[in-house]
Design a protein around this motif. Sequence first.
Motif, PDB file in Angstrom:
ATOM      1  N   PRO A   1      53.783  29.221  60.225  1.00 20.61           N
ATOM      2  CA  PRO A   1      54.404  29.165  58.894  1.00 20.61           C
ATOM      3  C   PRO A   1      55.663  28.307  58.809  1.00 20.61           C
ATOM      4  O   PRO A   1      56.107  27.982  57.710  1.00 20.61           O
ATOM      5  CB  PRO A   1      54.716  30.633  58.599  1.00 20.61           C
ATOM      6  CG  PRO A   1      54.822  31.281  59.943  1.00 20.61           C
ATOM      7  CD  PRO A   1      53.831  30.575  60.805  1.00 20.61           C
TER       8      PRO A   1
ATOM      9  N   VAL B   1      48.995  29.868  53.278  1.00 19.05           N
ATOM     10  CA  VAL B   1      49.847  30.690  52.428  1.00 19.05           C
ATOM     11  C   VAL B   1      50.735  29.771  51.600  1.00 19.05           C
ATOM     12  O   VAL B   1      51.163  28.718  52.069  1.00 19.05           O
ATOM     13  CB  VAL B   1      50.719  31.670  53.262  1.00 19.05           C
ATOM     14  CG1 VAL B   1      51.659  30.922  54.210  1.00 19.05           C
ATOM     15  CG2 VAL B   1      51.506  32.618  52.358  1.00 19.05           C
TER      16      VAL B   1
ATOM     17  N   THR C   1      54.231  29.599  49.182  1.00 21.79           N
ATOM     18  CA  THR C   1      55.495  30.292  48.902  1.00 21.79           C
ATOM     19  C   THR C   1      56.331  29.475  47.930  1.00 21.79           C
ATOM     20  O   THR C   1      56.146  28.268  47.791  1.00 21.79           O
ATOM     21  CB  THR C   1      56.294  30.531  50.194  1.00 21.79           C
ATOM     22  OG1 THR C   1      56.553  29.267  50.836  1.00 21.79           O
ATOM     23  CG2 THR C   1      55.544  31.435  51.151  1.00 21.79           C
TER      24      THR C   1
ATOM     25  N   GLY D   1      56.166  34.766  48.744  1.00 23.16           N
ATOM     26  CA  GLY D   1      54.792  34.302  48.760  1.00 23.16           C
ATOM     27  C   GLY D   1      54.117  34.567  47.434  1.00 23.16           C
ATOM     28  O   GLY D   1      54.386  35.569  46.773  1.00 23.16           O
TER      29      GLY D   1
ATOM     30  N   GLY E   1      53.668  39.220  49.400  1.00 25.15           N
ATOM     31  CA  GLY E   1      54.772  38.366  48.988  1.00 25.15           C
ATOM     32  C   GLY E   1      55.606  39.105  47.966  1.00 25.15           C
ATOM     33  O   GLY E   1      55.073  39.892  47.183  1.00 25.15           O
TER      34      GLY E   1
ATOM     35  N   THR F   1      57.813  36.877  52.586  1.00 27.99           N
ATOM     36  CA  THR F   1      56.367  36.956  52.748  1.00 27.99           C
ATOM     37  C   THR F   1      56.129  37.574  54.112  1.00 27.99           C
ATOM     38  O   THR F   1      56.763  37.175  55.094  1.00 27.99           O
ATOM     39  CB  THR F   1      55.724  35.561  52.681  1.00 27.99           C
ATOM     40  OG1 THR F   1      56.134  34.903  51.478  1.00 27.99           O
ATOM     41  CG2 THR F   1      54.212  35.648  52.698  1.00 27.99           C
TER      42      THR F   1
ATOM     43  N   SER G   1      57.757  34.474  56.199  1.00 29.09           N
ATOM     44  CA  SER G   1      58.722  33.539  55.614  1.00 29.09           C
ATOM     45  C   SER G   1      59.783  34.302  54.841  1.00 29.09           C
ATOM     46  O   SER G   1      59.543  35.406  54.354  1.00 29.09           O
ATOM     47  CB  SER G   1      57.999  32.560  54.677  1.00 29.09           C
ATOM     48  OG  SER G   1      58.914  31.720  53.996  1.00 29.09           O
TER      49      SER G   1
ATOM     50  N   ALA H   1      47.673  33.454  49.119  1.00 30.37           N
ATOM     51  CA  ALA H   1      47.335  33.407  50.543  1.00 30.37           C
ATOM     52  C   ALA H   1      45.840  33.544  50.716  1.00 30.37           C
ATOM     53  O   ALA H   1      45.146  34.141  49.890  1.00 30.37           O
ATOM     54  CB  ALA H   1      48.061  34.515  51.315  1.00 30.37           C
TER      55      ALA H   1
END
Length: 340
Positions: free
Chosen positions: A243, A221, A223, A211, A186, A193, A207, A214
């Motif tokens: 996600p 995970v 974020t 992040g 992240g 991420t 993403s 995780a």
Amino acid sequence: MTTRPLRILAPALLGLAALAAPALAVGGPADAAPATLEAAAPTAPHRADSVNVRPATLDRGAGPKVPQVLGTTILDRGTKITTRAQEVQLYGVSDGAYVIGVWGRNGSSRVERVTKDGERTTILQGIRGDILLSTDGRQLFEGVVPRVGTTRVTVLDAVTGERVARRTFDGYVRVLDADEDRAVLGGTGPARTFWWNNQSDLTSRISKREGYVADIRADRVGTFSRTAEGSVGSSFVTSLAKPRTTLWRSSQQAVLAIAPSGRRLLTTYLNTDGPIGQLEVHGATGRKLVTYRTPGFFDAAAWETNQALLLTVQERDGSGVTLVRAQGTDLERASARMAP
């Protein structure tokens, strides 16, 4: 199983995912309005329990079932290994040995393997950045910022210390978890991420948000989104496998540790400063189950089982530290009181 003891004494959780990054705005439209299970199936109102954690008043129970560090002592069921150092941090277990970070009073630092009979071997001399041991115990990740705006991640063999892989990433990134040659990273600058396979050197996006926590085996995970001014807006919890589907979103809480099953989350306030005196346990979709408070502060925490936590509790004046097992409202000491 490799535990992931998490130190929670950082001055603030505002930038958990950034090493030294400037604040950035929220990610693009793909992450702006994800599907939310919480909205589709709201949980019924629930009054969570609240517990005061006072170690001196608790009965003594069994030692920790997963390795922990208390002060500079490693505790693991009936095993007790005291190290001579100013500070010790446990990264996990590798092939039966404990992998720890050691800081000396002279400013020295290193990563060591410590066997149950106390034999110590240095695998990395000098700790210059973030360190993480993969869950399978095979690889040690070191994240260093060699210059502004870049992060170099080096992967070492956790037994020999030999270099396995190295890559430099744009921005400021942290390895959040790793297992079987794959890692979740992240970062900021840009916020994102992503997966990294250090054998194939391939990456794939999870993403556009940054992040900060995780757990690969638990398939979870966490974020952050950020406001236009750069402060943290909300914390999101999603599945790594899916996600884009949000399991839980909070503008108040950030996740500190994820239970092995992924069905329990240990959290604290999203924007906090100074020592942490309150923790909360939430279900997978955000339902608050219990709040833990202490007159002193919580130093580190780890899930011992899918429902039981191990909480390191510091006394207010800093004179003592105790490991406490917490499962719902049931508390017991998992260690004797020790000097910090």
